[in-house]
Design a protein around this motif. Sequence first.
Motif, PDB file in Angstrom:
ATOM      1  N   ASN A 247     -17.457 104.811  15.537  1.00 14.86           N
ATOM      2  CA  ASN A 247     -17.440 105.241  16.859  1.00 14.86           C
ATOM      3  C   ASN A 247     -18.954 105.440  17.564  1.00 14.86           C
ATOM      4  O   ASN A 247     -19.181 106.225  17.990  1.00 14.86           O
ATOM      5  N   LEU A 248     -19.125 104.130  17.237  1.00 14.45           N
ATOM      6  CA  LEU A 248     -20.740 103.781  17.636  1.00 14.45           C
ATOM      7  C   LEU A 248     -20.091 103.761  19.383  1.00 14.45           C
ATOM      8  O   LEU A 248     -19.742 102.956  20.200  1.00 14.45           O
ATOM      9  N   LYS A 249     -20.511 104.826  20.454  1.00  9.50           N
ATOM     10  CA  LYS A 249     -21.354 104.767  21.828  1.00  9.50           C
ATOM     11  C   LYS A 249     -22.655 104.030  22.518  1.00  9.50           C
ATOM     12  O   LYS A 249     -23.677 103.583  21.689  1.00  9.50           O
ATOM     13  N   ASN A 250     -22.130 103.421  23.887  1.00  8.79           N
ATOM     14  CA  ASN A 250     -23.563 102.548  24.672  1.00  8.79           C
ATOM     15  C   ASN A 250     -23.277 101.074  23.849  1.00  8.79           C
ATOM     16  O   ASN A 250     -24.423 100.875  24.478  1.00  8.79           O
ATOM     17  N   ALA A 458     -27.309 107.848   9.136  1.00 10.23           N
ATOM     18  CA  ALA A 458     -28.795 107.750   8.362  1.00 10.23           C
ATOM     19  C   ALA A 458     -29.690 106.548   9.116  1.00 10.23           C
ATOM     20  O   ALA A 458     -30.924 106.904   8.983  1.00 10.23           O
ATOM     21  N   VAL A 459     -29.028 105.765  10.011  1.00  9.68           N
ATOM     22  CA  VAL A 459     -29.679 105.223  10.655  1.00  9.68           C
ATOM     23  C   VAL A 459     -29.434 104.715  11.324  1.00  9.68           C
ATOM     24  O   VAL A 459     -30.538 104.325  12.755  1.00  9.68           O
ATOM     25  N   VAL A 460     -28.375 105.474  12.106  1.00  6.94           N
ATOM     26  CA  VAL A 460     -28.423 105.093  14.057  1.00  6.94           C
ATOM     27  C   VAL A 460     -27.835 106.567  14.326  1.00  6.94           C
ATOM     28  O   VAL A 460     -26.770 106.633  13.716  1.00  6.94           O
ATOM     29  N   ASP A 461     -28.175 107.225  15.538  1.00  5.85           N
ATOM     30  CA  ASP A 461     -27.472 108.076  17.143  1.00  5.85           C
ATOM     31  C   ASP A 461     -25.996 107.189  16.528  1.00  5.85           C
ATOM     32  O   ASP A 461     -25.931 106.425  17.672  1.00  5.85           O
ATOM     33  N   VAL A 462     -25.190 107.357  16.924  1.00  8.71           N
ATOM     34  CA  VAL A 462     -23.338 107.438  17.427  1.00  8.71           C
ATOM     35  C   VAL A 462     -23.511 107.374  18.427  1.00  8.71           C
ATOM     36  O   VAL A 462     -23.773 106.752  19.437  1.00  8.71           O
ATOM     37  N   THR A 463     -24.290 108.948  18.952  1.00  6.85           N
ATOM     38  CA  THR A 463     -24.093 108.993  20.199  1.00  6.85           C
ATOM     39  C   THR A 463     -24.890 108.606  21.342  1.00  6.85           C
ATOM     40  O   THR A 463     -24.981 108.445  22.823  1.00  6.85           O
TER      41      THR A 463
END
Length: 521
Positions: A247-250, A458-463
């Motif tokens: 669900n990673l975006k951008n 905890a590592v990356v904000d997926v939005t």
Amino acid sequence: MSDVRQRHPAPGRPGRSREDAPGAPVVSTGRRGSHATAHGQGFAWVISWTILGSLLPGSGLLAAGRRRAGGFLLGLTAAGGLALGWLALGDDPLERVQTLVIAPGRLVVATVSIAVIATLWVLAILLTHVQLRRYASLGGGQRLFASLVVVALVTAVAMPAYEAGRYALIGRDLVDTMFRQTVDTETSTALTETTEADPWAGTPRINVLLLGSDAGDSRIGVRPDTMIVASIDTRSGNTVLFSLPRNLKNAPFPFGTPGNSAWPDGFNCYGDPCMLNAVWTWAEGAGSGYDRFRNPGLAATQDAIEGVTGLKIDTYAMLNLKGFAEFVNAIGGLEVNVRERLPIGGDGNPESPIYHKATGGWIEIGENQHLDGYHALWFARSRWASDDYSRMQRQRCVIAAFVDQVDPVTVALQFPRLARAAKRNITTGIPRRDLDAWVELSRRVQGAKVTSLPFTKAVVDVTAPDFDKVHKLVKRAIASSERAPQEPTPSASPGPSRPRNPSGQPKAANPNRAQDVDAVC
């Protein structure tokens, strides 16, 4: 009066009795006994030498008086035995088998050789028995039993030869099906030609994209819900696994790619359709710029993951997740540690009538649980009562358990089933001509250190991900892996692991640093 005397032959002196004196007339009994012949051979002698002649071709012919044929065949057998011994002692037999299996041409030669050897062996058994029977007069029951022994011996040679030939042909078909003769340059890179003894001398690091697809009749297109980049140091075999959330975006595309032209600010249309795992489906649509590629979805997904990680993807391997159950069943199941109660089935949509309901039951918490293919697949896929990040962890554990628990004996016994599953469910960009090099690399990885860095929440904000941070973490994990000494990877099978909290979950570790694979399982 007829000059005939009926006498019993003396032991060791055919046709003579104990009472025979020089000059005494002797007459044949007209028949050699079934247990005592003109040469002293009986039923037991025939059976014994038939069996020995089957185990050691040529020895039975020597006993039957065929010295030239027996000596030649015995010498040929000895030469073959010495050659096999030299091959076995020269290198690891398993490595030789691996090298043989990946070469279709060698498999054809092996199949023909097996057929020729088996045919000659069977002929030697039959010829030996026929020659031994020349000097023996056997009763009806003895002849029948002797024939049954010969049939059993012939079967003992023919059946393994048939199975070995069948396995060779299955392996040849598998290699021809899975691996292309030439590489698809849009999605893979062949090894640089080199005259060095080490085929990886000119390639210090290689990055392989591992995909678990979830294509099915109820879904539109391919949805690679499992995306892992394996970055391998080809010298030491030390490997880092980077797990990416679906669900990673951008996701940014490298400059100059069709994806960058279509999405210069990253793959984002403000909705679920523009998550990382949707790149594949988008690229297959008209106007994406990838429609001129042989495999547009794969090429676009690789470009997106290169933009996310900062790594150049060299090749890929993709497994249909539904086919994973076939592999697990073929090896007899997997043992894993279940840290959370997981539903089978259900839905993650709160508006759904089966929201968070385990329509197929539950996988309960427990150590060393033995899962069949169906349950192992749901252990790796279930997320309705959990989340994508927990699923990413469980997927790494399943991969580690599969690699750790598969042994050569199981592979050999279940090879036809595994080959059928592989043909139906695995695709890869590795060209056939590079298979020897990849087998060598797999040996190095097996004796090396494997770490994992999952890009969880905890590592990356997926939005709104910080891709500069992601690139730095990737570089740091690779540098740490390169500095690590080469050592056997700790077992991924259930057993003692790092300390855990009372809840059963692993104690918190720095999420920004790669960990040993077994630390999360």
